[in-house]
Design an enzyme around this catalytic site. Structure first.
Site, PDB file in Angstrom:
ATOM      1  N   GLY A 292     -10.419  -5.073 -24.767  1.00 47.03           N
ATOM      2  CA  GLY A 292      -9.282  -5.711 -25.419  1.00 47.03           C
ATOM      3  C   GLY A 292      -9.113  -7.089 -24.797  1.00 47.03           C
ATOM      4  O   GLY A 292      -9.477  -8.119 -25.370  1.00 47.03           O
ATOM      5  N   ARG A 293      -8.625  -7.074 -23.544  1.00 46.86           N
ATOM      6  CA  ARG A 293      -8.370  -8.317 -22.816  1.00 46.86           C
ATOM      7  C   ARG A 293      -9.594  -9.244 -22.782  1.00 46.86           C
ATOM      8  O   ARG A 293      -9.474 -10.450 -22.992  1.00 46.86           O
ATOM      9  CB  ARG A 293      -7.968  -7.954 -21.382  1.00 46.86           C
ATOM     10  CG  ARG A 293      -7.452  -9.124 -20.561  1.00 46.86           C
ATOM     11  CD  ARG A 293      -7.316  -8.718 -19.077  1.00 46.86           C
ATOM     12  NE  ARG A 293      -6.747  -7.425 -18.881  1.00 46.86           N
ATOM     13  CZ  ARG A 293      -5.454  -7.170 -18.642  1.00 46.86           C
ATOM     14  NH1 ARG A 293      -4.605  -8.159 -18.561  1.00 46.86           N
ATOM     15  NH2 ARG A 293      -5.034  -5.937 -18.471  1.00 46.86           N
ATOM     16  N   CYS A 361      18.503 -14.947 -19.302  1.00 47.40           N
ATOM     17  CA  CYS A 361      19.535 -14.745 -18.300  1.00 47.40           C
ATOM     18  C   CYS A 361      19.073 -13.703 -17.302  1.00 47.40           C
ATOM     19  O   CYS A 361      19.571 -12.564 -17.308  1.00 47.40           O
ATOM     20  CB  CYS A 361      20.809 -14.272 -18.983  1.00 47.40           C
ATOM     21  SG  CYS A 361      21.885 -15.627 -19.279  1.00 47.40           S
ATOM     22  N   TYR A 390      -2.058  -9.313 -24.513  1.00 45.12           N
ATOM     23  CA  TYR A 390      -0.827  -8.701 -24.003  1.00 45.12           C
ATOM     24  C   TYR A 390       0.301  -9.722 -23.826  1.00 45.12           C
ATOM     25  O   TYR A 390       1.122  -9.602 -22.930  1.00 45.12           O
ATOM     26  CB  TYR A 390      -1.100  -7.940 -22.699  1.00 45.12           C
ATOM     27  CG  TYR A 390      -2.195  -6.902 -22.849  1.00 45.12           C
ATOM     28  CD1 TYR A 390      -1.991  -5.771 -23.618  1.00 45.12           C
ATOM     29  CD2 TYR A 390      -3.441  -7.064 -22.239  1.00 45.12           C
ATOM     30  CE1 TYR A 390      -2.996  -4.823 -23.780  1.00 45.12           C
ATOM     31  CE2 TYR A 390      -4.448  -6.121 -22.390  1.00 45.12           C
ATOM     32  CZ  TYR A 390      -4.211  -5.006 -23.169  1.00 45.12           C
ATOM     33  OH  TYR A 390      -5.208  -4.074 -23.336  1.00 45.12           O
TER      34      TYR A 390
END
Ligand code: LLP
Length: 432
Positions: A292-293, A361, A390
């Site tokens: 994938g990566r 925040c 991702y």
């Protein structure tokens, strides 16, 4: 700093990707913006396909779509001849909408729902990778009811600990994925599946984790799985025709990351398959892998606009950008490192280390822990590299941030493949 694929510094000292100046891209599409280098994705697909070939071993490369998925990506993966791993009804739906050939889809997941399994059976999905006994029974009931046969692999856990972040390591003995190869019940389950009229048992799957740099971990996984194939044959007389070794091949994010050469590694892996099979005296199984990566990570660059900078009383030097952990979660989640540049000032001298932070925040809203930059000015364009995997797929609407657009760039032209979210999109499921 490393520039991948078609990324260069042009004569104006600007970052250019796919023949497109990032300054023009920002003008046209605004920021934050996920830019994907299409030629580089295709090259990575070809690298895997062309390296994973042998005269004696049947092979298949499956793209792990959880890394980055949308309709355009499905089309690209199909054009490059890879198969597709999906892990949810949503990913499956995307593949179906893109008309991805169903016979080349592998459906993963440790807790596929009845509805998801129905969906897979109804659409004649090529292979279901079963995770556990309950799922095997559930699928068999659905197949019986519809009188449909379906190919299945069983995911097993070979108990290997590869060196990676705890959250993305998957095969320690306490992992939630698959059935253990050390459990007697797993033999019985394999036998049960193999005997079932509507389940075509094809073999085993294992995946040992992600972002792994040691080739030895994969060789160890292969050795253990090949031995297990023999044990299964001896114990319950079931032949394993296919062995899926998953993905997890590490990539370069920052200086010090040392990915192995994919071409050499895959050749060695297949030689080892042959040797192990002959040593164990078992037939050579078909070998499947699921990168994938390694297919998409280095093809992605995120572009942000700089706002303010701030030197804290404690001495930390922040640069604020118009994105956040909502479009870049890996630093907060995995303590991941990234490289960043000012895309409009590539030739300017580096001034010092900055911490790149976003608009959320939350103090943990860090995108890049240490970015070596020239002194940033408001409206500079900050580029973060290797965000192709991702990032978009793990983005959220935290603080009701809208997701950035995703564009593909190639040969001097650009196209939107996922539109920027609008405020209207944020409220589309709200009911007053
Ligand atoms: N096959 C299976 C069964 C998997 O679970 C995975 C990743 C892959 C293939 C692809 O692994 P890759 O080649 O991309 O390393 N969100 C984390 C990564 C989670 C990986 C989950 N499974 C991250 O951002 O690092």
């Amino acid at each position: 700093m490393k520039l991948f694929g078609t990324t260069i510094i042009n004569e104006k000292g600007h970052l250019e990707i796919g023949g497109c100046c990032t300054m023009e891209l920002v003008k046209k599409y605004q920021t934050p913006l996920y830019v994907m280098d299409e030629a580089h994705i295709r090259n990575q697909c070809r690298l895997f396909k062309e390296s994973f070939i042998s005269d004696k071993v049947d092979t298949e490369v499956i793209y792990a779509s959880k890394a980055f998925l949308n309709l355009a990506m499905c089309k690209l993966i199909n054009e490059e001849g890879l198969s597709l791993d999906v892990v949810s009804g949503g990913e499956l739906y995307t593949a179906l909408k893109a008309h991805f050939p169903v016979e080349r889809i592998y459906f993963h997941g440790n807790n596929k729902t009845e509805e998801e399994l129905h969906m897979a059976v109804k659409h004649d999905i090529g292979t279901i990778v079963l995770d556990n006994q309950y799922e095997a029974h559930l699928l068999s009931e659905i197949c019986e009811k519809h009188h449909k046969h379906i190919n299945v692999l069983l995911r097993v856990n070979p108990g290997i600990e590869a060196h990676t972040h705890e959250y993305i390591s998957t095969t320690k003995n306490d992992s939630k994925f698959g059935e253990s190869i050390f459990s007697e019940a797993t033999f019985e389950l394999i036998k049960w599946i193999d005997d079932h009229e509507f389940l075509n048992f094809r073999g085993l799957h294992s995946h040992i984790g992600s972002q792994i740099f040691e080739r030895e971990s994969f060789y160890r996984q292969l050795g253990i799985m090949m031995t297990y194939i023999k044990t299964v044959k001896q114990n319950v007389n079931v032949c394993i025709d296919e062995l899926n070794l998953g993905g997890g091949f590490g990539i370069y994010y920052v200086d010090g990351d040392t990915p192995f050469d994919i071409n050499i590694f895959l050749k060695e892996l297949l030689e080892k398959v042959e040797n192990d099979a002959s040593g164990l005296n078992i037939p050579i199984p078909k070998i499947l892998i699921e990168p994938g990566r390694a297919i998409v990570a280095n093809s992605g660059t995120t572009l942000y606009k700089v706002g303010s900078t701030k030197k804290t009383y404690g001495g930390k030097h922040y640069v604020f950008v118009d994105g956040s952990m909502a479009d870049h979660i890996r630093t907060a989640l995995y303590d991941a490192d990234y490289e960043a540049v000012l895309a409009n000032r590539m030739n300017d001298e580096i001034e010092e280390n900055y911490t790149v932070t976003g608009k959320c925040c939350e103090s943990g809203d860090i995108l890049v822990k240490t970015a070596k930059l020239p002194k940033p000015n408001p409206k500079d364009i900050l580029a973060v590299f290797s965000t192709g995997a991702y990032h978009y797929s793990m983005s959220s609407n935290y603080n009701l941030m809208t997701r950035p657009a995703v564009i593909f760039v190639k040969d001097g032209s650009s196209r939107v493949v996922v539109k920027r979210e609008t405020y209207t999109d944020l409220l589309r499921n709200n009911i007053e």
